[in-house]
Each structure stands twice: as C-alpha cells, then as structure tokens.
Enzyme design. Structure first.
Site, mmCIF file in Angstrom:
data_model
loop_
_atom_site.group_PDB
_atom_site.id
_atom_site.type_symbol
_atom_site.label_atom_id
_atom_site.label_comp_id
_atom_site.label_asym_id
_atom_site.label_seq_id
_atom_site.Cartn_x
_atom_site.Cartn_y
_atom_site.Cartn_z
ATOM 1 N N GLY A 1 1.118 -1.485 0.072
ATOM 2 C CA GLY A 1 0.217 0.433 0.051
ATOM 3 C C GLY A 1 0.731 0.897 0.034
ATOM 4 O O GLY A 1 1.760 1.097 1.125
ATOM 5 N N THR A 2 0.782 1.887 -1.103
ATOM 6 C CA THR A 2 1.987 3.565 -1.356
ATOM 7 C C THR A 2 1.219 3.966 -2.095
ATOM 8 O O THR A 2 0.793 3.888 -3.178
ATOM 9 C CB THR A 2 3.285 2.145 -1.458
ATOM 10 O OG1 THR A 2 3.573 3.637 -1.279
ATOM 11 C CG2 THR A 2 3.149 1.944 -2.683
ATOM 12 N N THR A 3 2.259 4.939 -2.217
ATOM 13 C CA THR A 3 2.265 5.850 -3.379
ATOM 14 C C THR A 3 3.600 6.235 -3.421
ATOM 15 O O THR A 3 4.388 7.089 -2.519
ATOM 16 C CB THR A 3 0.676 7.076 -3.118
ATOM 17 O OG1 THR A 3 0.112 6.948 -2.290
ATOM 18 C CG2 THR A 3 0.782 8.332 -4.389
ATOM 19 N N LYS B 1 10.930 4.669 1.487
ATOM 20 C CA LYS B 1 10.146 4.425 -0.126
ATOM 21 C C LYS B 1 11.585 4.420 -0.402
ATOM 22 O O LYS B 1 10.902 3.985 -2.213
ATOM 23 C CB LYS B 1 9.207 4.211 0.063
ATOM 24 C CG LYS B 1 7.847 3.591 0.688
ATOM 25 C CD LYS B 1 6.229 4.255 0.219
ATOM 26 C CE LYS B 1 5.625 3.055 1.464
ATOM 27 N NZ LYS B 1 4.858 3.435 1.314
#
Lengths: 221, 272
Positions: B55-57, B88
């Site tokens: 789950g990330t952007t 990240k």
C-alpha cells in the site's frame, strides 16, 4: 489452513516489545508458549542474546525461531573468527534481514524485534516483517499482542519521524527506569486482552555497563 | 586469462551439507524452496500468513532540470498500519535512486542487490553504470523470478552521461522508459494532480511543490498511503533530498482553518 496436508507452520503466540533510549535499550517478551487454545509451557524464553550488544526477541512459530537463532549465532561465530570482534547491532540487523529474505519462498514464521546499542552507544531497535523488510525505529512491538501495545507506545513515546527534513532526533527521551516501567504497564494491559500473552514477563536491559535481566509475573489466565 | 584467486579464500570450505538443518554457512546463500506438492497454493497461503507490508504512493517525473522523485511512508498489513516511517526512496548510489512499491522486503532486498551489482559494474568497467543498464539488471533478475510471487513496482531514477533517466520496472518483468510515472495504490490520485500541473520547463522549486502536492492528495484519498511525504531531486551532481513533510501538517498548510466568528457564546457556568 493448518488442516491441509502440507501446511508446515504453527503460531505459538506471544508479544515482544523493544524501546530504544539515548544510552540504553530495553527488550521484553512474555514467556507463554501456546498452540491453539492450549498453553504448552509458561516458561519459554523468546529472547536470544545474539551478540554482546545485540538481543533478538521473536514471536511466531518457535520452531522456525529456534532454527533462525541457531543460524544467526553460527554466522556470528564465523564473523568473530574472521574479524576478531563482535558484530555491531546495525550489522546484525542487516544479517537478519538477509537471512529472512533468503527464505522468501519458504518463510521463517517469525516476527522479530532486534534491540541493542549501536557503535556510538545509543540505543537502537530494528523491527522486521516475516520476510526481512526492516527499519530502525525508536520502539516497536511484534506478535499477537502488538496491535494492543503499539497504540500505547505511540501515545507515550511518539517521536518525530526520521524522514522529516530538517531532521529531528528519533530516540525517546525517557530514562531507563521509566522505560522499564512503561514496558511492565504495557504488558499488563496486553495480558488483559490477548489470550496468548501472559504468565511471566522477561525484560532484558542493555546499557554501557552490560546486560541485565528481570522477571515480572503476569496474569496466568 | 583467468586469475587464480583461490588463495584469497579465508576459510576452509566445509564438506557437503548433510541435510537442510545444517547448511554450509560459508557458501553463498541460495533460496530455500518448500517441498510442497502445490507450490502456488503454498505461496498463496504463506503470503497471507506472512502479511507483507504494501500500500503506497510513489511518483517520479523528468523535467528540464532533472528528475523529481517523491513517495509517502506508510506500510500497511491488511487494515493495520505497521509503520508510518518506511523509507520508500532507496539510495542505490550517489546519483541513482529507486522507489519502493509492493512488498517492502522484496523492494529493499532487490534494491540492495542492485546497488551491489552497480558497484561491481563500476569496478569492472571503470565507469558508472547508466540508468538504462541498472534498470535492465533489475528487470532481468525480476523476470527470472516471474510467477513466484514477488511483488515489486519500482522506478529507477538517475542522472548518467545521457542526462536524466527514468525507468519503471516491475515484478511481472516489465521495464518501461518514460517521463512521468506513479506507482502504488494511491497512484490514480497522484496522476490526477501530477498530469494537471506538469510542464517540462518548471524550476526545481515548482517541480518539488508539484510532487509534494501530488503525494499529499494521494495520501488524503487513499487509506493505504500516509505518513511523511519525501521529495528527492536528481540532478547532474547526484540526488539530494529536498523535503520531508508530515502529510497531516501539509493538510493545514494547504487548507488553513479560517477562524469563524462565533455566533453565540456560551457563558461559563460558575460552580454552584
């Protein structure tokens, strides 16, 4: 899941917590080992001394954890023979990450928290997922009671994120005695609401003068 | 001419391992595979149990001055936020960075491995590896593990002899050269803001602000993204971290709360 013929894991439960301070590190875990709804023993240590300044606490499948600890201890012995010194905590942290990742397709069912002192004597805690992703943090909880414990630690110990720019120090300002008290409180709370946590609490405190161990009774129900 | 380097070995290799429980610890590690009749089923079950953080952007784009890279810092295991401080954006070497999306352990491990390979390339060839080359190394490794359940959606951004470079590499084995990418569960939201505000000839500050806003808006609408929005710039002299802002604070910076006049004040009740 456990009923399929080739399912090879069990979850023995338990909670592990670690808090890093300016010049100390507290690593704690309960001593209950369970399978399903049975308690197999009330006296099982989840904490392992990997190196002079490095302690590993793991919750999950204790069979895999025993194998993992033996693997790391053997690698540490080889390192000592080759380099004539103990492994530092950050070095052990990366070794653990690689060891976990090399079983990426047949994972160690181990949720680990590594605590110790870094080369400058400051407390460091590394938290892992089961396949080796890791991060240096100021405090962490893993295991069946982690979702109960982390919110309390966030509330009491939350420090500015190490990703912020301009950077702010990420180590908790608590004193060693306060951190130990916090750990006792947090486990008492986790024991109330998690069936897999309880019996006895083992606390390991690392600081410049060495390693100290304490045992506190928890609820046995 | 092959050099005899056997004298450089500092240990005596053990005899062949007897069984799985006492592997040769001094040999290079290899991936253990389960002896299971149903490999895919086992992987599917194991990955549920192991609960990797996802789950990330993340986003990256090329503009006139170089490459701008930004990411959030949340890791979620199902509905539980396992960390708000995940790095990240991974620094492969002083002039190349990679972003992390998908399985955290997969991305961390393979980026570290890529950094090692890039360094070996430099030592062997006496020049830095190009962004195209580095991304190809990673893509080839991931392609060889295709179908085994790795989850990696990464962008390799850097500056080499040909100028700024940006490649998207994923665990399906895909590798795409491009000028604008966003990866992760929050990427639709980030694309909306990024595509709207993008111009090739932006200054570094404008591009950084665009990247920051895009991440902020993605964290606003995507539950699996949040934490700290980090923005990195890759220019001719390498990468530089420009900012790291808590998205909760960014919200009030972009949408400050206007103090509203109270219509009717409640008088304080004195204790009787």
């Amino acid at each position: 899941m456990a009923l399929s013929r080739d399912w090879m894991y069990e979850n023995n439960g338990g909670t592990c917590v670690a808090i890093a301070g300016a010049d100390y590190c507290v690593v704690a875990a309960d001593t209950r080992l369970s399978i399903g709804y049975s308690i197999y023993t009330r006296d099982y240590s989840k904490i392992c001394n990997l190196a002079e300044k490095c302690v590993l606490a793991s919750s999950g499948f204790q069979g895999d954890i025993k194998a993992l600890q033996k693997n790391l201890a053997a690698r540490h012995l080889i390192y000592q023979h080759q380099h004539n010194k103990q492994m530092s905590c950050p070095a052990m942290a990366q070794l653990l990450s690689n060891t976990l990742y090399f079983k990426r397709f047949f994972p160690y069912y181990a949720f680990n928290v590594l605590g110790g002192l870094d080369n400058e004597g400051k407390g460091c805690v590394f938290t892992y997922d089961a396949v080796g992703s890791y991060e240096r943090v100021g405090y962490s909880a893993q295991g069946s009671g982690s979702t109960l414990v982390m919110p309390i630690l966030d509330n009491q110990l939350k420090t500015p994120s190490p990703l912020l720019l301009p950077a702010r120090d990420a180590v908790t300002p608590l004193s060693e005695a306060d951190a130990v008290d916090m750990v006792k409180d947090v486990f008492a709370s986790a024991t109330e609401r998690d069936i897999y946590t309880g019996d006895k609490l083992e606390i390991v405190i690392l600081n410049a003068s060495g390693v100290r161990r304490e045992f506190i009774d928890l609820r046995k129900d | 001419m092959k050099l005899d380097t056997s004298g450089l070995e500092s240990f005596v290799p053990l005899s062949a391992p007897i069984d799985d429980l006492c592997p040769d610890l001094s040999a290079p590690p290899t991936f253990d595979l389960p002896r299971s009749a149903d490999f895919d089923g086992f992987q599917k079950d194991a990955i549920q149990m192991v609960k990797p953080a996802k789950g990330t952007t993340t986003l990256a784009f090329i503009f006139k001055e170089g490459v701008m890279v930004a990411a959030d810092s949340r890791a979620s295991m199902g509905g539980y936020i396992s960390s708000q401080t995940v790095k990240k954006i991974i620094e492969i070497n002083p002039y190349m960075i990679g972003t992390m999306a998908g399985g955290a352990a997969d991305c961390q491990f393979w980026h570290r491995n890529l950094g090692i390979k890039c360094r070996l390339h430099e030592l062997a060839n006496k020049r830095r590896i190009s962004v195209a080359g580095a991304s190809k190394l990673l893509a080839n490794i991931l392609y060889s593990y295709r179908g085994m359940g790795l989850s990696v959606g990464t962008m390799i951004a850097g500056w080499d002899e040909t100028g700024p470079g940006l490649y998207y590499v994923d665990s399906e084995g895909g590798r795409l050269k491009g000028t604008r990418f966003s990866v992760g569960s929050g990427s639709p939201y980030a694309y909306g803001v990024l595509d709207n505000g993008y111009r090739y000839d932006m200054s570094v500050e404008e591009a950084a602000e665009l990247a920051r806003r895009a991440i902020y808006h993605a964290t606003f609408r995507d539950a699996a993204s949040g934490g700290v929005a980090s923005v990195y710039y890759v220019g001719p002299s390498g990468w530089k971290k420009l900012s790291g802002d808590d998205v909760g604070e960014l919200h009030f910076r972009y949408y400050p709360v206007a103090p509203s006049p109270t219509e009717q004040e409640m008088a304080e009740v004195s204790p009787a």
